[in-house]
Design an enzyme around this catalytic site. Structure first.
Site, short mmCIF file in Angstrom:
data_model
loop_
_atom_site.label_atom_id
_atom_site.label_comp_id
_atom_site.label_asym_id
_atom_site.label_seq_id
_atom_site.Cartn_x
_atom_site.Cartn_y
_atom_site.Cartn_z
N ASN A 471 -31.15 -20.26 -53.72
CA ASN A 471 -32.52 -20.68 -53.42
C ASN A 471 -32.89 -20.35 -51.98
O ASN A 471 -32.19 -19.61 -51.29
CB ASN A 471 -32.67 -22.18 -53.68
CG ASN A 471 -31.85 -23.01 -52.72
OD1 ASN A 471 -30.70 -22.67 -52.41
ND2 ASN A 471 -32.40 -24.10 -52.21
N CYS A 473 -32.64 -22.07 -49.29
CA CYS A 473 -31.70 -22.52 -48.26
C CYS A 473 -30.24 -22.28 -48.64
O CYS A 473 -29.35 -22.77 -47.97
CB CYS A 473 -31.92 -23.99 -47.95
SG CYS A 473 -33.56 -24.35 -47.31
N GLU A 475 -28.20 -23.34 -51.01
CA GLU A 475 -27.27 -24.38 -51.45
C GLU A 475 -27.32 -24.63 -52.96
O GLU A 475 -26.50 -25.37 -53.49
CB GLU A 475 -27.52 -25.70 -50.70
CG GLU A 475 -28.63 -26.56 -51.24
CD GLU A 475 -30.01 -26.16 -50.74
OE1 GLU A 475 -30.98 -26.90 -50.97
OE2 GLU A 475 -30.11 -25.10 -50.11
#
Length: 786
Positions: A471, A473, A475
């Site tokens: 995604n 970020c 994670e």
């Protein structure tokens, strides 16, 4: 004589120095600062005020705050040493908080007509007023009785505002508190926490108000933080609770434009976006049999770039889109250059982020200094009859092992493509591609890295899908697949068009983070995780987004991302050096404990409310997840038995970066090392001081930034300690870990490459930004002083 102007000049008062000094004394009652700095501070603010003939009251507050913030990082004595006395200056940060806090109390009480001395006013009245003004959703009044809302208001503890420092309170004020349309202050910090708790517990049917108060306890004591969209939008009339969504584009014009529309919808509601474009045909590919007709993926990326700029959350949060591409795609060279400041501007996209989907075989070829081949996915489908991106290696290939279609499906099919002379292909030394992405990372901080085989091997839901990318970020690691329109039918009687669409897996990210330094300190780990998992599960039930496939996937998997922050603060509090084997061992035990309680919490929720729809056959249900880790203690066996019978959530843990929420929690971001013990973030009104938690002469010694570490005697390899942490953490994180690479400027290519190789070899699924520092920063680092 100085005149103070109040109420936009309607009232004028003579400035009273004694009154101001009393205000300062009151604000410092429970704070200890050096006597010398206190005297100097009072003289300074009086001088700055009295040199003016007239001054607005708001400017006095600004002088008080700015003068206090300047003192916050004055933690060295005259000889440049950090001393116990000098460290007391960090408490000026708390005094600045006090000044801002009193202003918030004053403004809220004025707008809501109550005495500011009581700090917080009528909570039920607040809910009713902001619902009438269409700031709060009417669901609050519809779901809770007047008596329940009064009870919630009585549970608010104003003194917990004292847990916030200036940066935390300022961030809440600017980004989270609900204000009127003219920016008037109505809501206060503890009320924001309580409103969020009320909203997230609406799906509960038994003992609901008790569960509301329990969630408020966890959030207001800074034991957990809610993701920014959740804390911002909970209880509001508009906006979504989920942090981000991950889409998968099919190779068709309709799919590409439908995905862009969905991305705009998500962005409008304040979510971040990840999108996998590896299925799209490359530059020069055929279209409907016409050769060399495709202009490739860059043009579609530029459309997304425009969407990121054009659609945000009413100006509150910029659109943020991460685009992931496969390392073997023919457009990969242009893709890696999208953010460069040099070259053809028509082939650049400066408002999106890029990520590379990297198979094991690429890393092996980099290591061997072998060749790498680029293909067009559309041509592979046409000639080979399969989609290369739909395979992954279930096992790592040994050095002398030949890939087979069962254990090493991706590598096996990749070499079928390499050996087929009917396919057009481009050969490039793998090391040259790695040099290119490393150079781009040093220049722009991206691309992110996503190790697709590693992620899929550890996929607890591999019985019903696969993972293509991460995604925004880096994670999230969950099943994905494209959604496509199959048919459109006109209803001639009603004049309606009925669209039949196959629904793929459109990932939703529902996030929250443990503040581990606070939770471990107070011994409330299991209790807080139970609260956290219930709240996150309710976010799924509350999701309202006008994108049906997101709603469908959300319920299908009921996936959550329970994360953490504050590991640097926790290690310092435990007197453990970040760059030590002791830290690696400590983190391994902590992560195992966190995961055990997380699985237990989800299993108990599954027993109470039912398991997620595709639970049967999952690695939770079969017990495979536990078996591959040899978890055979009595406590683990009890949790395993529970999880093999019930599980509420398909995916459980994902470690988000927490840059914003760690400021509120007074913690350290995510699982990263610190940058410095005190540093400043520039905001529109102030330079916000970020001070590490519990800073004193003892913890200062253990707070150590990467720029002062080394690994195997090599300073440029210091980040390997973070990778070592990630290796043991990843064992007990079923999704991925957002972690930055911290490097010195001018790092040798061989050392940078080693960090990437170690990250992959040690089983860490992703890496996020590449951050670098220069020698000047190292010399001025406060944590680096004598």
């Amino acid at each position: 004589m100085t005149t103070v102007l109040k109420d936009k000049g309607e009232r004028q008062l003579e400035f009273n120095p004694d009154r101001l000094i009393s205000f300062i004394e009151k604000g410092l009652e429970n704070l200890t600062v050096p006597a010398s700095s206190k005297d100097a501070y009072i003289k300074k603010v009086l001088r700055l005020i009295t040199k003016r003939e007239t001054i607005e009251a708001k400017d006095i507050r600004k002088i008080l705050i700015q003068s206090a913030l300047v003192l916050t990082n004055d933690i060295k004595d005259d000889e440049g040493y950090v001393t116990q006395e000098a460290l007391l200056n960090i408490n000026w940060n708390r005094f600045a908080r006090y000044v801002l806090q009193q202003e918030l109390y004053k403004r809220a009480s004025k707008n809501r007509s109550y005495d500011s001395a009581v700090k917080y006013g009528d909570f039920y009245g607040l809910v009713k007023t902001l619902t009438e003004k269409k700031h709060y959703t009417p669901d609050l009044l519809a779901n809770y009785s007047r008596e329940e809302l009064i009870q919630a208001g009585q549970a608010i503890v104003p003194e917990r505002d004292e847990l916030l420092d200036f940066a935390g309170l300022y961030s809440i004020k600017e980004r989270y508190l609900v204000k009127d349309f003219d920016k008037s202050i109505y809501e206060l910090p503890q009320e924001r926490f309580m409103i969020a708790a009320l909203h997230l517990m609406m799906p509960e049917t038994e003992n609901r108000i008790e569960k509301v108060i329990e969630l408020y306890w966890a959030v207001s004591n800074l034991y957990i933080t809610l993701a920014t969209p959740t804390l911002t939008n909970a209880g509001r009339f508009t906006g979504g609770l989920s942090s981000c969504f991950v889409l998968t584009s099919a190779d068709s014009l309709r799919s590409i434009y439908d995905d862009n529309t969905d991305i705009a919808t998500f962005s409008k509601n304040g979510a971040g976006i990840g999108i996998y474009i590896g299925k799209l045909r490359a530059t020069g590919s055929s279209i409907r049999g016409f050769k060399n007709a495709s202009s490739g993926t860059i043009g579609w990326i530029k459309q997304l770039d425009n969407t990121a700029v054009s659609v945000d959350q009413l100006g509150q949060r910029k659109g943020a889109i991460a685009i992931y591409q496969d390392m073997w795609h023919k457009d990969i060279l242009g893709f890696m250059d999208l953010r460069l400041n040099t070259g053809d501007k028509s082939k650049r996209a400066y408002n999106v982020f890029t990520g590379l989907c990297i198979p094991d075989e690429f890393m092996r070829q980099v290591n061997k200094r072998g060749d790498w081949y680029l293909f067009d996915p559309h041509e592979i489908r046409e000639v080979m009859g399969f989609s290369l991106e739909d395979f992954y290696d279930k096992k790592k290939l040994g050095d002398k092992e030949t890939p087979n279609p069962t254990d090493h499906a991706w590598t096996y099919h990749y070499y079928l493509c390499v050996d087929n002379n009917e396919l057009s292909k481009q050969r490039i030394p793998a090391i040259e591609l790695s040099k290119k992405f490393m150079q781009n990372q040093l220049e722009t901080g991206i691309p992110y890295m996503f190790y697709r085989d590693t992620a899929n091997r550890d996929n607890t839901q591999d019985h019903v899908g696969m993972i293509y990318c991460s995604n925004l970020c880096s994670e999230i690691s969950q099943n994905q697949s494209p959604s496509e329109v199959q048919q459109e039918v006109i209803n001639w009687e009603t004049g309606e068009v009925i669209i039949h669409k196959s629904i793929g897996d459109l990932v939703t990210c529902n996030l929250s983070s443990l503040v581990v330094n606070n939770v471990v300190r107070d011994g409330v780990l299991e209790r807080v995780i139970m609260i956290q998992m219930r709240a996150l599960d309710n976010v799924i039930s509350l999701l309202k987004v006008p994108v049906p496939q997101a709603q469908y996937t959300n319920v299908k998997y009921r996936a959550v991302g329970a994360g953490e922050q504050g590991i640097a603060a926790l290690l310092a509090a435990e007197k453990i050096m970040w760059d030590s084997e002791e830290a690696v061992e400590y983190i391994s035990k902590l992560e195992e404990e966190i995961m055990m309680y997380t699985i237990k919490a989800s299993a108990l929720l599954g027993k109470e409310k039912g398991s997620y729809p595709v639970y049967e056959g999952s690695q939770w249900n079969t017990g495979e997840w536990f078996e591959v880790r040899n978890l055979e203690t009595e406590e683990w066996l009890e949790v395993k038995e529970l999880a093999m019978t019930y599980m509420r959530n398909a995916y459980l843990r994902a470690i988000a970066p927490t840059g914003s929420t760690s400021v509120i929690a007074g913690s350290t971001p995510g699982i990263d090392p610190i940058f410095d013990v005190v540093y400043f973030e520039r905001k529109k009104d102030y330079q916000l001081p970020i001070v590490v938690p519990n800073l004193n002469p003892q913890t200062w010694f253990y707070y150590k930034p990467t720029m002062k570490m080394e690994y195997d005697g090599e300073k440029e390899l210091a980040h390997l300690w973070a990778i070592r942490h990630g290796e043991v953490r990843q064992t007990f994180v079923d999704q991925a870990i957002s972690h930055n690479f911290y490097l010195p400027q001018g790092i040798k290519a061989k050392n940078f490459l080693r960090l990437h190789m170690e990250n992959w070899e040690r089983g860490v699924k992703t890496s996020y930004y590449t951050r670098s520092w220069d020698k000047k920063q190292e010399d001025t680092c406060l944590a680096c002083s004598s």
